[in-house]
Design a protein around this motif. Structure first.
Motif, PDB file in Angstrom:
ATOM      1  N   SER A 233       0.847  -1.185   0.000  1.00  0.00           N
ATOM      2  CA  SER A 233       0.000   0.000   0.000  1.00  0.00           C
ATOM      3  C   SER A 233       0.887   1.241   0.000  1.00  0.00           C
ATOM      4  O   SER A 233       1.941   1.266   0.645  1.00  0.00           O
ATOM      5  CB  SER A 233      -0.930   0.017   1.216  1.00  0.00           C
ATOM      6  OG  SER A 233      -0.184   0.092   2.413  1.00  0.00           O
ATOM      7  N   GLU A 234       0.432   2.240  -0.723  1.00  0.00           N
ATOM      8  CA  GLU A 234       1.193   3.485  -0.813  1.00  0.00           C
ATOM      9  C   GLU A 234       0.226   4.658  -0.881  1.00  0.00           C
ATOM     10  O   GLU A 234      -0.687   4.682  -1.707  1.00  0.00           O
ATOM     11  CB  GLU A 234       2.083   3.465  -2.059  1.00  0.00           C
ATOM     12  CG  GLU A 234       2.927   4.724  -2.221  1.00  0.00           C
ATOM     13  CD  GLU A 234       3.941   4.610  -3.345  1.00  0.00           C
ATOM     14  OE1 GLU A 234       4.591   5.624  -3.654  1.00  0.00           O
ATOM     15  OE2 GLU A 234       4.075   3.506  -3.910  1.00  0.00           O
ATOM     16  N   ALA A 235       0.409   5.609   0.017  1.00  0.00           N
ATOM     17  CA  ALA A 235      -0.428   6.804   0.059  1.00  0.00           C
ATOM     18  C   ALA A 235       0.348   7.987  -0.515  1.00  0.00           C
ATOM     19  O   ALA A 235       1.573   8.072  -0.395  1.00  0.00           O
ATOM     20  CB  ALA A 235      -0.846   7.110   1.494  1.00  0.00           C
ATOM     21  N   ALA A 236      -0.399   8.896  -1.144  1.00  0.00           N
ATOM     22  CA  ALA A 236       0.219  10.082  -1.737  1.00  0.00           C
ATOM     23  C   ALA A 236      -0.182  11.314  -0.927  1.00  0.00           C
ATOM     24  O   ALA A 236      -0.942  11.242   0.031  1.00  0.00           O
ATOM     25  CB  ALA A 236      -0.220  10.225  -3.191  1.00  0.00           C
ATOM     26  N   GLY A 237       0.339  12.480  -1.315  1.00  0.00           N
ATOM     27  CA  GLY A 237      -0.029  13.735  -0.661  1.00  0.00           C
ATOM     28  C   GLY A 237       0.510  13.828   0.752  1.00  0.00           C
ATOM     29  O   GLY A 237       1.609  13.362   1.065  1.00  0.00           O
ATOM     30  N   LYS A 238      -0.283  14.418   1.665  1.00  0.00           N
ATOM     31  CA  LYS A 238       0.137  14.630   3.045  1.00  0.00           C
ATOM     32  C   LYS A 238       0.348  13.311   3.790  1.00  0.00           C
ATOM     33  O   LYS A 238       1.135  13.238   4.738  1.00  0.00           O
ATOM     34  CB  LYS A 238      -0.904  15.481   3.777  1.00  0.00           C
ATOM     35  CG  LYS A 238      -1.028  16.908   3.247  1.00  0.00           C
ATOM     36  CD  LYS A 238      -2.055  17.694   4.040  1.00  0.00           C
ATOM     37  CE  LYS A 238      -2.178  19.126   3.507  1.00  0.00           C
ATOM     38  NZ  LYS A 238      -3.181  19.912   4.277  1.00  0.00           N
ATOM     39  N   GLU A 239      -0.390  12.283   3.388  1.00  0.00           N
ATOM     40  CA  GLU A 239      -0.301  10.988   4.053  1.00  0.00           C
ATOM     41  C   GLU A 239       0.726  10.081   3.379  1.00  0.00           C
ATOM     42  O   GLU A 239       0.678   8.861   3.527  1.00  0.00           O
ATOM     43  CB  GLU A 239      -1.676  10.301   4.035  1.00  0.00           C
ATOM     44  CG  GLU A 239      -2.785  11.102   4.693  1.00  0.00           C
ATOM     45  CD  GLU A 239      -2.533  11.328   6.172  1.00  0.00           C
ATOM     46  OE1 GLU A 239      -1.943  10.438   6.805  1.00  0.00           O
ATOM     47  OE2 GLU A 239      -2.912  12.402   6.667  1.00  0.00           O
ATOM     48  N   LYS A 240       1.650  10.683   2.668  1.00  0.00           N
ATOM     49  CA  LYS A 240       2.615   9.930   1.875  1.00  0.00           C
ATOM     50  C   LYS A 240       3.335   8.875   2.707  1.00  0.00           C
ATOM     51  O   LYS A 240       3.841   9.155   3.792  1.00  0.00           O
ATOM     52  CB  LYS A 240       3.642  10.870   1.251  1.00  0.00           C
ATOM     53  CG  LYS A 240       4.588  10.186   0.276  1.00  0.00           C
ATOM     54  CD  LYS A 240       5.499  11.203  -0.385  1.00  0.00           C
ATOM     55  CE  LYS A 240       6.422  10.522  -1.398  1.00  0.00           C
ATOM     56  NZ  LYS A 240       7.314  11.517  -2.058  1.00  0.00           N
ATOM     57  N   GLY A 241       3.366   7.673   2.203  1.00  0.00           N
ATOM     58  CA  GLY A 241       4.022   6.567   2.891  1.00  0.00           C
ATOM     59  C   GLY A 241       3.859   5.283   2.110  1.00  0.00           C
ATOM     60  O   GLY A 241       2.967   5.166   1.269  1.00  0.00           O
ATOM     61  N   ARG A 242       4.736   4.323   2.388  1.00  0.00           N
ATOM     62  CA  ARG A 242       4.703   3.064   1.647  1.00  0.00           C
ATOM     63  C   ARG A 242       4.959   1.914   2.608  1.00  0.00           C
ATOM     64  O   ARG A 242       5.906   1.946   3.393  1.00  0.00           O
ATOM     65  CB  ARG A 242       5.759   3.082   0.546  1.00  0.00           C
ATOM     66  CG  ARG A 242       5.732   1.870  -0.367  1.00  0.00           C
ATOM     67  CD  ARG A 242       6.848   1.932  -1.418  1.00  0.00           C
ATOM     68  NE  ARG A 242       6.725   3.093  -2.267  1.00  0.00           N
ATOM     69  CZ  ARG A 242       7.642   4.058  -2.352  1.00  0.00           C
ATOM     70  NH1 ARG A 242       8.733   4.008  -1.604  1.00  0.00           N
ATOM     71  NH2 ARG A 242       7.467   5.083  -3.168  1.00  0.00           N
ATOM     72  N   VAL A 243       4.092   0.892   2.546  1.00  0.00           N
ATOM     73  CA  VAL A 243       4.228  -0.296   3.380  1.00  0.00           C
ATOM     74  C   VAL A 243       4.049  -1.524   2.502  1.00  0.00           C
ATOM     75  O   VAL A 243       3.111  -1.573   1.700  1.00  0.00           O
ATOM     76  CB  VAL A 243       3.176  -0.322   4.510  1.00  0.00           C
ATOM     77  CG1 VAL A 243       3.323  -1.593   5.336  1.00  0.00           C
ATOM     78  CG2 VAL A 243       3.299   0.907   5.398  1.00  0.00           C
ATOM     79  N   TYR A 244       4.930  -2.504   2.654  1.00  0.00           N
ATOM     80  CA  TYR A 244       4.733  -3.752   1.916  1.00  0.00           C
ATOM     81  C   TYR A 244       5.449  -4.899   2.610  1.00  0.00           C
ATOM     82  O   TYR A 244       6.473  -4.714   3.279  1.00  0.00           O
ATOM     83  CB  TYR A 244       5.222  -3.635   0.466  1.00  0.00           C
ATOM     84  CG  TYR A 244       6.608  -3.069   0.275  1.00  0.00           C
ATOM     85  CD1 TYR A 244       7.737  -3.883   0.287  1.00  0.00           C
ATOM     86  CD2 TYR A 244       6.784  -1.704   0.056  1.00  0.00           C
ATOM     87  CE1 TYR A 244       9.005  -3.361   0.079  1.00  0.00           C
ATOM     88  CE2 TYR A 244       8.046  -1.179  -0.150  1.00  0.00           C
ATOM     89  CZ  TYR A 244       9.155  -1.997  -0.138  1.00  0.00           C
ATOM     90  OH  TYR A 244      10.418  -1.469  -0.322  1.00  0.00           O
ATOM     91  N   GLY A 245       4.849  -6.085   2.478  1.00  0.00           N
ATOM     92  CA  GLY A 245       5.440  -7.259   3.098  1.00  0.00           C
ATOM     93  C   GLY A 245       4.421  -8.359   3.339  1.00  0.00           C
ATOM     94  O   GLY A 245       3.307  -8.334   2.812  1.00  0.00           O
ATOM     95  N   LEU A 246       4.813  -9.311   4.177  1.00  0.00           N
ATOM     96  CA  LEU A 246       3.975 -10.458   4.521  1.00  0.00           C
ATOM     97  C   LEU A 246       3.472 -10.291   5.949  1.00  0.00           C
ATOM     98  O   LEU A 246       4.256 -10.028   6.866  1.00  0.00           O
ATOM     99  CB  LEU A 246       4.780 -11.758   4.409  1.00  0.00           C
ATOM    100  CG  LEU A 246       4.075 -13.037   4.850  1.00  0.00           C
ATOM    101  CD1 LEU A 246       2.898 -13.356   3.938  1.00  0.00           C
ATOM    102  CD2 LEU A 246       5.064 -14.204   4.884  1.00  0.00           C
ATOM    103  N   LYS A 247       2.169 -10.463   6.149  1.00  0.00           N
ATOM    104  CA  LYS A 247       1.562 -10.297   7.469  1.00  0.00           C
ATOM    105  C   LYS A 247       0.737 -11.536   7.819  1.00  0.00           C
ATOM    106  O   LYS A 247       0.044 -12.087   6.970  1.00  0.00           O
ATOM    107  CB  LYS A 247       0.680  -9.052   7.489  1.00  0.00           C
ATOM    108  CG  LYS A 247       0.126  -8.684   8.851  1.00  0.00           C
ATOM    109  CD  LYS A 247      -0.623  -7.365   8.807  1.00  0.00           C
ATOM    110  CE  LYS A 247       0.314  -6.183   8.658  1.00  0.00           C
ATOM    111  NZ  LYS A 247      -0.397  -4.874   8.823  1.00  0.00           N
ATOM    112  N   LEU A 248       0.845 -11.965   9.103  1.00  0.00           N
ATOM    113  CA  LEU A 248       0.115 -13.124   9.589  1.00  0.00           C
ATOM    114  C   LEU A 248      -0.730 -12.750  10.809  1.00  0.00           C
ATOM    115  O   LEU A 248      -0.346 -11.881  11.591  1.00  0.00           O
ATOM    116  CB  LEU A 248       1.076 -14.252   9.997  1.00  0.00           C
ATOM    117  CG  LEU A 248       2.120 -14.706   8.976  1.00  0.00           C
ATOM    118  CD1 LEU A 248       2.973 -15.828   9.577  1.00  0.00           C
ATOM    119  CD2 LEU A 248       1.472 -15.168   7.681  1.00  0.00           C
TER     120      LEU A 248
END
Length: 236
Positions: free
Chosen positions: A126-141
């Protein structure tokens, strides 16, 4: 009389030709088309079913996406992204792949669901743009209880909504979450929104207890935490 005989012969010929054409049409309409080849096809939704009609997979755009099923019962309409939804022979949704992206952000999630309940494993981005800019990726359990099925959760949700009390609704779900009925995150391996890349392990209550990662400044960390989130041991 001769003219009448001629017309009868013509009628017989016409009838014979018409019969042949109808036979050919019926043959072409009902013959096995399993070997057909298409170079390109545009479609809004495809349902993959067994011979008995049991739904096993849906490939769909956003507008026509399947809302999900529990025990062969369709869930209430809800907005879902385009992608693939999988169903088991029990009649439950059991996972899927959805994705989207626009000016506000992008995302893709591949989920595997626990039997009778929600997802226990996700490969996500997931990646947010603008003021909430951020990127998260990986495996979750996650861990999810066997005694609180998705069907039961839906019934509880419906009952609470009928009370038309937002405060009570929020409080009830907070308690369900506190009791672990909504599942506990246990594991994440990937990159966080803070730029940390590593392994993050949680206990049965969903509390982070071990972090092994490289931060955004390329410093390495191995941290053990207590149940309150305090670092009790750190190896740099």
């Amino acid at each position: 009389m001769e003219r009448l005989l001629t017309e009868v012969r013509m009628l017989k010929i016409y009838s014979a030709v018409l019969t042949i054409l109808c036979t050919i049409f019926i043959f072409l309409a009902f013959r096995d088309k399993s070997g057909q080849h298409f170079k390109e096809i545009n479609v809004e939704r495809i349902n993959i079913v067994e011979k008995d009609g049991t739904l096993k997979m849906v490939i769909s755009n956003k507008e026509r996406q399947h809302p999900g099923m529990v025990n062969h019962k369709m869930m209430k309409p809800r907005e879902r992204e385009a992608g693939m939804i999988f169903f088991n022979s029990k009649g439950d949704e059991c996972g899927g792949l959805v994705y989207d992206g626009d000016a506000k952000g992008s995302g893709m999630v591949y989920s595997v669901d626990q039997r009778n309940t929600d997802q226990i494993m996700q490969l996500q981005y997931s990646e947010a743009a603008g003021k909430e800019k951020g990127r998260v990726y990986g495996l979750k359990l996650w861990d999810r209880p066997d005694d609180f099925t998705l069907e039961r959760l839906i019934k509880v949700d419906d009952s609470l909504k009928k009370l038309n009390d937002p405060v009570l609704y929020k409080k009830a779900f907070a308690q369900l979450n506190e009791d672990g009925k909504l599942g506990r995150e246990r594991f994440f391996a990937g990159k966080t929104s803070d730029g940390e890349v590593g392994l993050f392990l949680r206990d049965s209550n969903g509390k982070v207890r071990l972090r092994i990662y490289v931060d955004k400044n390329n410093a390495t960390h191995i941290e053990s935490l207590d149940a309150k989130g305090n670092i009790v041991k750190s190896d740099l």
